[in-house]
Design a protein around this motif. Structure first.
Motif, PDB file in Angstrom:
ATOM      1  N   ASP A  39     -10.575  -4.140  -2.291  1.00 16.38           N
ATOM      2  CA  ASP A  39     -10.099  -5.266  -3.088  1.00 16.38           C
ATOM      3  C   ASP A  39     -10.797  -5.343  -4.441  1.00 16.38           C
ATOM      4  O   ASP A  39     -10.158  -5.645  -5.459  1.00 16.38           O
ATOM      5  CB  ASP A  39     -10.306  -6.569  -2.316  1.00 16.38           C
ATOM      6  CG  ASP A  39      -9.390  -6.672  -1.102  1.00 16.38           C
ATOM      7  OD1 ASP A  39      -8.217  -6.283  -1.217  1.00 16.38           O
ATOM      8  OD2 ASP A  39      -9.856  -7.141  -0.049  1.00 16.38           O
TER       9      ASP A  39
ATOM     10  N   MET B 150      -9.008  -2.725 -11.544  1.00 13.86           N
ATOM     11  CA  MET B 150      -7.868  -2.048 -12.162  1.00 13.86           C
ATOM     12  C   MET B 150      -6.964  -3.043 -12.874  1.00 13.86           C
ATOM     13  O   MET B 150      -6.461  -2.774 -13.978  1.00 13.86           O
ATOM     14  CB  MET B 150      -7.073  -1.263 -11.127  1.00 13.86           C
ATOM     15  CG  MET B 150      -5.825  -0.592 -11.694  1.00 13.86           C
ATOM     16  SD  MET B 150      -4.836   0.304 -10.475  1.00 13.86           S
ATOM     17  CE  MET B 150      -5.830   1.783 -10.297  1.00 13.86           C
TER      18      MET B 150
ATOM     19  N   LEU C 214      -8.781   2.470  -2.157  1.00 18.87           N
ATOM     20  CA  LEU C 214      -9.293   1.440  -3.053  1.00 18.87           C
ATOM     21  C   LEU C 214      -9.443   0.113  -2.310  1.00 18.87           C
ATOM     22  O   LEU C 214      -8.496  -0.368  -1.695  1.00 18.87           O
ATOM     23  CB  LEU C 214      -8.374   1.260  -4.255  1.00 18.87           C
ATOM     24  CG  LEU C 214      -8.214   2.468  -5.191  1.00 18.87           C
ATOM     25  CD1 LEU C 214      -7.315   2.103  -6.364  1.00 18.87           C
ATOM     26  CD2 LEU C 214      -9.569   2.962  -5.683  1.00 18.87           C
TER      27      LEU C 214
ATOM     28  N   HIS D 236      -0.554   0.703  -3.763  1.00 16.85           N
ATOM     29  CA  HIS D 236      -1.983   0.884  -3.996  1.00 16.85           C
ATOM     30  C   HIS D 236      -2.564   2.025  -3.170  1.00 16.85           C
ATOM     31  O   HIS D 236      -2.235   2.184  -1.979  1.00 16.85           O
ATOM     32  CB  HIS D 236      -2.734  -0.411  -3.666  1.00 16.85           C
ATOM     33  CG  HIS D 236      -2.177  -1.623  -4.345  1.00 16.85           C
ATOM     34  ND1 HIS D 236      -1.872  -1.642  -5.694  1.00 16.85           N
ATOM     35  CD2 HIS D 236      -1.875  -2.866  -3.872  1.00 16.85           C
ATOM     36  CE1 HIS D 236      -1.403  -2.843  -6.010  1.00 16.85           C
ATOM     37  NE2 HIS D 236      -1.388  -3.589  -4.928  1.00 16.85           N
TER      38      HIS D 236
ATOM     39  N   PHE E  77      -5.852  -7.921  -0.943  1.00 12.25           N
ATOM     40  CA  PHE E  77      -4.559  -7.428  -1.394  1.00 12.25           C
ATOM     41  C   PHE E  77      -3.698  -6.967  -0.216  1.00 12.25           C
ATOM     42  O   PHE E  77      -2.502  -6.768  -0.371  1.00 12.25           O
ATOM     43  CB  PHE E  77      -4.744  -6.285  -2.399  1.00 12.25           C
ATOM     44  CG  PHE E  77      -5.261  -6.762  -3.726  1.00 12.25           C
ATOM     45  CD1 PHE E  77      -4.393  -7.269  -4.674  1.00 12.25           C
ATOM     46  CD2 PHE E  77      -6.613  -6.726  -4.017  1.00 12.25           C
ATOM     47  CE1 PHE E  77      -4.866  -7.728  -5.895  1.00 12.25           C
ATOM     48  CE2 PHE E  77      -7.100  -7.172  -5.238  1.00 12.25           C
ATOM     49  CZ  PHE E  77      -6.227  -7.686  -6.181  1.00 12.25           C
TER      50      PHE E  77
ATOM     51  N   ASP F 137     -10.504 -11.193  -5.207  1.00  8.46           N
ATOM     52  CA  ASP F 137     -10.997 -10.136  -4.332  1.00  8.46           C
ATOM     53  C   ASP F 137     -12.121 -10.600  -3.425  1.00  8.46           C
ATOM     54  O   ASP F 137     -12.481  -9.900  -2.476  1.00  8.46           O
ATOM     55  CB  ASP F 137     -11.448  -8.923  -5.148  1.00  8.46           C
ATOM     56  CG  ASP F 137     -12.529  -9.267  -6.149  1.00  8.46           C
ATOM     57  OD1 ASP F 137     -12.276 -10.106  -7.032  1.00  8.46           O
ATOM     58  OD2 ASP F 137     -13.626  -8.697  -6.053  1.00  8.46           O
TER      59      ASP F 137
ATOM     60  N   ARG G 172       0.825  -1.212   0.000  1.00  7.79           N
ATOM     61  CA  ARG G 172       0.000   0.000   0.000  1.00  7.79           C
ATOM     62  C   ARG G 172       0.857   1.259   0.000  1.00  7.79           C
ATOM     63  O   ARG G 172       2.015   1.245   0.401  1.00  7.79           O
ATOM     64  CB  ARG G 172      -0.914   0.024   1.228  1.00  7.79           C
ATOM     65  CG  ARG G 172      -2.039  -0.993   1.193  1.00  7.79           C
ATOM     66  CD  ARG G 172      -3.204  -0.526   0.351  1.00  7.79           C
ATOM     67  NE  ARG G 172      -4.235  -1.563   0.271  1.00  7.79           N
ATOM     68  CZ  ARG G 172      -5.422  -1.391  -0.302  1.00  7.79           C
ATOM     69  NH1 ARG G 172      -5.738  -0.228  -0.837  1.00  7.79           N
ATOM     70  NH2 ARG G 172      -6.286  -2.385  -0.336  1.00  7.79           N
TER      71      ARG G 172
ATOM     72  N   THR H  47      -0.858  -7.775  -9.984  1.00  8.82           N
ATOM     73  CA  THR H  47      -1.042  -6.763  -8.949  1.00  8.82           C
ATOM     74  C   THR H  47      -0.455  -7.290  -7.657  1.00  8.82           C
ATOM     75  O   THR H  47      -0.773  -8.406  -7.227  1.00  8.82           O
ATOM     76  CB  THR H  47      -2.532  -6.432  -8.753  1.00  8.82           C
ATOM     77  OG1 THR H  47      -3.022  -5.793  -9.928  1.00  8.82           O
ATOM     78  CG2 THR H  47      -2.727  -5.480  -7.584  1.00  8.82           C
TER      79      THR H  47
ATOM     80  N   TYR I 195       0.227  -8.063  -3.847  1.00  9.24           N
ATOM     81  CA  TYR I 195      -0.529  -8.170  -2.598  1.00  9.24           C
ATOM     82  C   TYR I 195       0.394  -8.693  -1.515  1.00  9.24           C
ATOM     83  O   TYR I 195       1.410  -9.349  -1.808  1.00  9.24           O
ATOM     84  CB  TYR I 195      -1.774  -9.048  -2.757  1.00  9.24           C
ATOM     85  CG  TYR I 195      -1.522 -10.500  -3.148  1.00  9.24           C
ATOM     86  CD1 TYR I 195      -1.234 -11.471  -2.184  1.00  9.24           C
ATOM     87  CD2 TYR I 195      -1.614 -10.890  -4.471  1.00  9.24           C
ATOM     88  CE1 TYR I 195      -1.027 -12.792  -2.532  1.00  9.24           C
ATOM     89  CE2 TYR I 195      -1.406 -12.220  -4.843  1.00  9.24           C
ATOM     90  CZ  TYR I 195      -1.126 -13.168  -3.872  1.00  9.24           C
ATOM     91  OH  TYR I 195      -0.905 -14.475  -4.231  1.00  9.24           O
TER      92      TYR I 195
ATOM     93  N   ASN J  57      -1.435   3.027 -13.792  1.00  7.30           N
ATOM     94  CA  ASN J  57      -1.307   1.732 -14.449  1.00  7.30           C
ATOM     95  C   ASN J  57      -1.027   1.877 -15.943  1.00  7.30           C
ATOM     96  O   ASN J  57      -0.243   1.118 -16.521  1.00  7.30           O
ATOM     97  CB  ASN J  57      -2.560   0.897 -14.225  1.00  7.30           C
ATOM     98  CG  ASN J  57      -3.839   1.612 -14.655  1.00  7.30           C
ATOM     99  OD1 ASN J  57      -3.921   2.843 -14.669  1.00  7.30           O
ATOM    100  ND2 ASN J  57      -4.868   0.841 -14.995  1.00  7.30           N
TER     101      ASN J  57
ATOM    102  N   LEU K  57      -9.251  -2.792  -6.816  1.00 12.31           N
ATOM    103  CA  LEU K  57      -7.918  -3.185  -7.275  1.00 12.31           C
ATOM    104  C   LEU K  57      -8.015  -4.318  -8.300  1.00 12.31           C
ATOM    105  O   LEU K  57      -7.256  -4.337  -9.273  1.00 12.31           O
ATOM    106  CB  LEU K  57      -7.053  -3.595  -6.093  1.00 12.31           C
ATOM    107  CG  LEU K  57      -6.665  -2.462  -5.148  1.00 12.31           C
ATOM    108  CD1 LEU K  57      -5.910  -3.005  -3.935  1.00 12.31           C
ATOM    109  CD2 LEU K  57      -5.822  -1.411  -5.851  1.00 12.31           C
TER     110      LEU K  57
END
Length: 320
Positions: A283, A289, A281, A277, A59, A54, A10, A311, A313, A257, A286
């Protein structure tokens, strides 16, 4: 270089999945289970494993901390965010307090979300351990000491039992560190931040967070594409959407991104990992995205080799 493991992903500040978020995941999972035969543990496990990420997971919420697994005995970490605490706990569980370890700690910049984990890094308090901090800022040592001074923190920096070293790395030249070739590049961010290029055994990892890429500066993107050139993995600041990064959040020091895809395509990189991140936002956002980024890469790649996109996590490990 063998792999990269994420302990904190994050930006700005840590976040936690709250009660309503957990409930929403449970409700979504139960709705999807309607009419299914879940009469065995195996069936339950298979159903959960097939759920979207998610829904079945998160994440995570720790701030920036990324481990480079080099295959050597010494440990390499990028940034000292709140993810440094679970990393330290894992190292103590693995090695114990009686087996001295060396930690090479590369710092992108000195904002609090990137150094706040250090006071809670267990190995720092154990005599015999060795901590070597690297960075492009002349104020690296004073910043780390200052956050542990009254009234900000009750335990002073001098309490650390490990041996402590600070090494200043000049940008735009290659350095030999811990069996790796390491290069820094200054990035657009308040107070400056530095991206890192790590090379070892034919593998290249880029760690580039807290970096804004200005559309009005035509020489900047080619320079970063060259810095990313041929990377096996680019860990990239994708905190904002392109619209945010070029309008209401311009000059906030972060990227998107879309810019990450464009730079990696130009550099012929193999994989882009979205990182740092936005704490607002959840999960689902994200995951959306990630899907949108993959679609953008698909429609813009032309005849080039596909760019893998992931992505980050907390807990993700990417093998190189």
């Amino acid at each position: 270089m063998r792999a990269v493991r994420f302990w904190g992903t994050r930006g700005s500040l840590p976040v936690a999945l709250d009660a309503s978020g957990v409930r929403a995941k449970i409700v979504a999972a139960l709705r999807g289970a309607a009419g299914r035969d879940l009469g065995s543990d195996e069936a339950i496990d298979a159903y959960v494993d097939a759920l979207p990420f998610d829904v079945r997971a998160t994440f995570g919420g720790n701030t920036s901390c990324v481990e480079m697994i080099t295959g050597e005995a010494e440990h390499v970490v990028c940034d000292l965010g709140s993810g440094l605490r679970p990393f330290g706990s894992a190292m103590l569980a693995q090695h114990g307090a009686s087996s001295p370890q060396t930690y090479h700690l590369f710092v992108s910049h000195l904002h609090w979300d990137h150094i706040m984990g250090l006071p809670f890094f267990g190995p720092a308090y154990i005599p015999g351990n060795r901590l070597v901090f690297y960075g492009g800022h002349d104020t690296l040592e004073s910043a780390l000491r200052r956050q542990m001074e009254p009234p900000s923190f009750p335990v002073p920096f001098g309490t650390f039992g490990a041996s402590i070293e600070f090494v200043h790395l000049a940008p735009d030249v290659m350095h030999d560190v811990a069996g790796m070739r390491v290069q820094l590049k200054r990035q657009h961010h308040a107070g400056d931040s530095y991206g890192y290029r790590f090379e070892k055994n034919g593998r290249v990892v880029i760690y580039s967070t807290d970096s804004e890429h200005k559309l009005a500066e035509p020489d900047e993107r080619p320079a970063f594409a060259e810095f990313f050139r041929g990377a096996d993995l680019v860990i990239f600041d994708a905190m904002y959407s392109l619209a945010e990064a070029t309008s209401v959040k311009a000059d906030w020091g972060h990227s998107s991104n879309i810019v990450g895809v464009e730079l990696c395509q130009a550099a012929r990189a193999k994989e882009l990992c979205l990182f740092h991140h936005e704490p607002a936002l959840d999960d689902a956002a994200l995951a959306k995205m990630l899907a949108e980024t993959r679609r953008f890469e698909e429609i813009t790649r032309g005849s080039a080799t596909p760019l893998r996109i992931s992505t980050a996590y907390d807990g993700l490990e990417i093998t190189l």
